[in-house]
Design an enzyme around this catalytic site. Structure first.
Site, PDB file in Angstrom:
ATOM      1  N   CYS A   1      89.933  -0.098 -41.885  1.00  0.00           N
ATOM      2  CA  CYS A   1      88.868  -0.199 -40.891  1.00  0.00           C
ATOM      3  C   CYS A   1      89.274   0.672 -39.722  1.00  0.00           C
ATOM      4  O   CYS A   1      90.441   0.629 -39.290  1.00  0.00           O
ATOM      5  CB  CYS A   1      88.686  -1.653 -40.434  1.00  0.00           C
ATOM      6  SG  CYS A   1      87.499  -1.842 -39.078  1.00  0.00           S
TER       7      CYS A   1
ATOM      8  N   ASP B   1      79.827   4.990 -36.283  1.00  0.00           N
ATOM      9  CA  ASP B   1      80.554   3.765 -36.623  1.00  0.00           C
ATOM     10  C   ASP B   1      79.750   2.585 -36.080  1.00  0.00           C
ATOM     11  O   ASP B   1      78.803   2.770 -35.304  1.00  0.00           O
ATOM     12  CB  ASP B   1      81.956   3.794 -35.991  1.00  0.00           C
ATOM     13  CG  ASP B   1      82.765   2.548 -36.310  1.00  0.00           C
ATOM     14  OD1 ASP B   1      82.995   2.289 -37.505  1.00  0.00           O
ATOM     15  OD2 ASP B   1      83.166   1.826 -35.385  1.00  0.00           O
ATOM     16  N   SER B   2      80.162   1.385 -36.474  1.00  0.00           N
ATOM     17  CA  SER B   2      79.464   0.192 -36.002  1.00  0.00           C
ATOM     18  C   SER B   2      79.727  -0.088 -34.525  1.00  0.00           C
ATOM     19  O   SER B   2      78.992  -0.842 -33.895  1.00  0.00           O
ATOM     20  CB  SER B   2      79.884  -1.024 -36.831  1.00  0.00           C
ATOM     21  OG  SER B   2      81.268  -1.269 -36.694  1.00  0.00           O
TER      22      SER B   2
ATOM     23  N   CYS C   1      83.394   4.785 -40.570  1.00  0.00           N
ATOM     24  CA  CYS C   1      83.363   3.333 -40.720  1.00  0.00           C
ATOM     25  C   CYS C   1      83.613   3.044 -42.188  1.00  0.00           C
ATOM     26  O   CYS C   1      82.889   3.572 -43.056  1.00  0.00           O
ATOM     27  CB  CYS C   1      82.000   2.792 -40.293  1.00  0.00           C
ATOM     28  SG  CYS C   1      81.722   1.048 -40.659  1.00  0.00           S
TER      29      CYS C   1
ATOM     30  N   GLU D   1      86.890  -5.613 -30.463  1.00  0.00           N
ATOM     31  CA  GLU D   1      85.705  -5.262 -29.668  1.00  0.00           C
ATOM     32  C   GLU D   1      85.659  -6.044 -28.347  1.00  0.00           C
ATOM     33  O   GLU D   1      85.186  -5.532 -27.342  1.00  0.00           O
ATOM     34  CB  GLU D   1      84.423  -5.540 -30.474  1.00  0.00           C
ATOM     35  CG  GLU D   1      84.149  -4.543 -31.594  1.00  0.00           C
ATOM     36  CD  GLU D   1      83.561  -3.232 -31.093  1.00  0.00           C
ATOM     37  OE1 GLU D   1      83.124  -3.171 -29.927  1.00  0.00           O
ATOM     38  OE2 GLU D   1      83.534  -2.266 -31.884  1.00  0.00           O
TER      39      GLU D   1
ATOM     40  N   HIS E   1      88.695   0.397 -36.703  1.00  0.00           N
ATOM     41  CA  HIS E   1      89.113  -0.354 -35.517  1.00  0.00           C
ATOM     42  C   HIS E   1      90.620  -0.618 -35.524  1.00  0.00           C
ATOM     43  O   HIS E   1      91.243  -0.741 -34.463  1.00  0.00           O
ATOM     44  CB  HIS E   1      88.401  -1.720 -35.458  1.00  0.00           C
ATOM     45  CG  HIS E   1      86.985  -1.671 -35.011  1.00  0.00           C
ATOM     46  ND1 HIS E   1      85.968  -1.144 -35.785  1.00  0.00           N
ATOM     47  CD2 HIS E   1      86.387  -2.108 -33.868  1.00  0.00           C
ATOM     48  CE1 HIS E   1      84.817  -1.253 -35.129  1.00  0.00           C
ATOM     49  NE2 HIS E   1      85.049  -1.837 -33.970  1.00  0.00           N
TER      50      HIS E   1
END
Length: 268
Positions: free
Chosen positions: A187, A11-12, A74, A155, A189
């Site tokens: 997403c 993932d990012s 992701c 983040e 996240h």
């Protein structure tokens, strides 16, 4: 590919840990090698070509770790790089994404309904969810909203306070999402702010967290392909392109212990 080889997940940044954690809890015998590209996050505002370049480099790392399967955890990378990654990896490993299992779930449960989605600019702009859902059920009404502030907010750790609640409310109040029957968190996240999203809707609609759906789909795939491990052979590994306090904290929170991180720079 050997059954006791690891599953590679990337993932990012820390968002994919929601998927890794779901896989960890469900598939106790599988070793995981997670790569968080924390040096280049977020992916959602980058071009498809850039995301593809990052994804290929990460796959090289995971293949060096002898991954039997690579899960693109992701949505932005799944939308922009899945087909390229499959072609690049070839027969060296299986490749799965986080979009297909969610599409299958939604198409089966919400036929003819109004489906909403929030995600990054890349995921929403790709139109991949709408395209795949319409293929399965043309009667589904689909509405998507890009929510670019959410990933950097998460983040940076600003996802459990008044600031995050105000941003979430501002996005979800958008007329684009009016009248939806369910909301896809597009997403990985976003499960970290699912409680706040549930609170906004007051339980009136299902807010779809893809991580559990993806983990169950992965379990079924491993069984079908005869790739399920019989026992855990090695401890899990966590690689990052840049070590950040937020990633360390999130990894420890998800896995209930201090997680040693290995820094692996994609480009020297």
């Amino acid at each position: 590919m050997k059954n006791d080889n690891p599953i590679g997940i990337f993932d990012s940044g820390l968002g994919g840990l929601t998927v890794a954690n779901a896989v960890y809890r469900l598939l106790k015998n599988e070793q995981l090698v997670y790569f968080g590209d924390s040096a280049h996050l977020p992916y959602g505002d980058k071009s498809a070509a850039t995301i593809q370049a990052y994804s290929v480099k990460i796959c090289d790392v995971l293949l060096q770790k002898n991954a039997k399967l690579i899960l693109i955890a992701c949505n932005s990378a799944s939308a922009a790089a899945y087909e390229l990654v499959k072609a690049y990896v070839g027969s060296k490993a299986k490749v799965l994404n986080v979009i297909d299992p969610v599409v299958n779930y939604v198409a089966e449960k919400y036929a003819g309904k109004h489906v909403g989605l929030i995600g990054t600019k890349q995921t929403v702009g790709s139109g991949v969810y709408e395209y795949q859902l319409k293929l399965k059920d043309p009667s589904i009404k689909f509405s998507a909203l890009a929510t670019p502030l959410l990933v950097p907010m998460i983040e940076e750790g600003f996802h459990n306070n008044n600031i995050s609640e105000a941003i979430i409310e501002q996005y979800l109040s958008d007329s684009v999402l009016e009248g939806i029957d369910t909301l896809i968190l597009g997403c990985t996240h976003y499960p970290l702010i699912k409680d706040a999203i549930d609170k906004f809707y007051g339980g009136a609609i299902e807010v779809i967290d893809s991580s559990v759906i993806v983990a169950k789909s992965l379990e079924a795939y491993l069984e079908t392909e005869g790739l399920a491990a019989e026992k855990l052979s090695k401890d899990h590994e966590f690689l990052v392109s840049d070590i950040t306090p937020s990633f360390e904290k999130a990894a420890e929170l998800f896995f209930g212990r201090k997680v040693p991180l290995e820094k692996h720079i994609l480009w020297e």
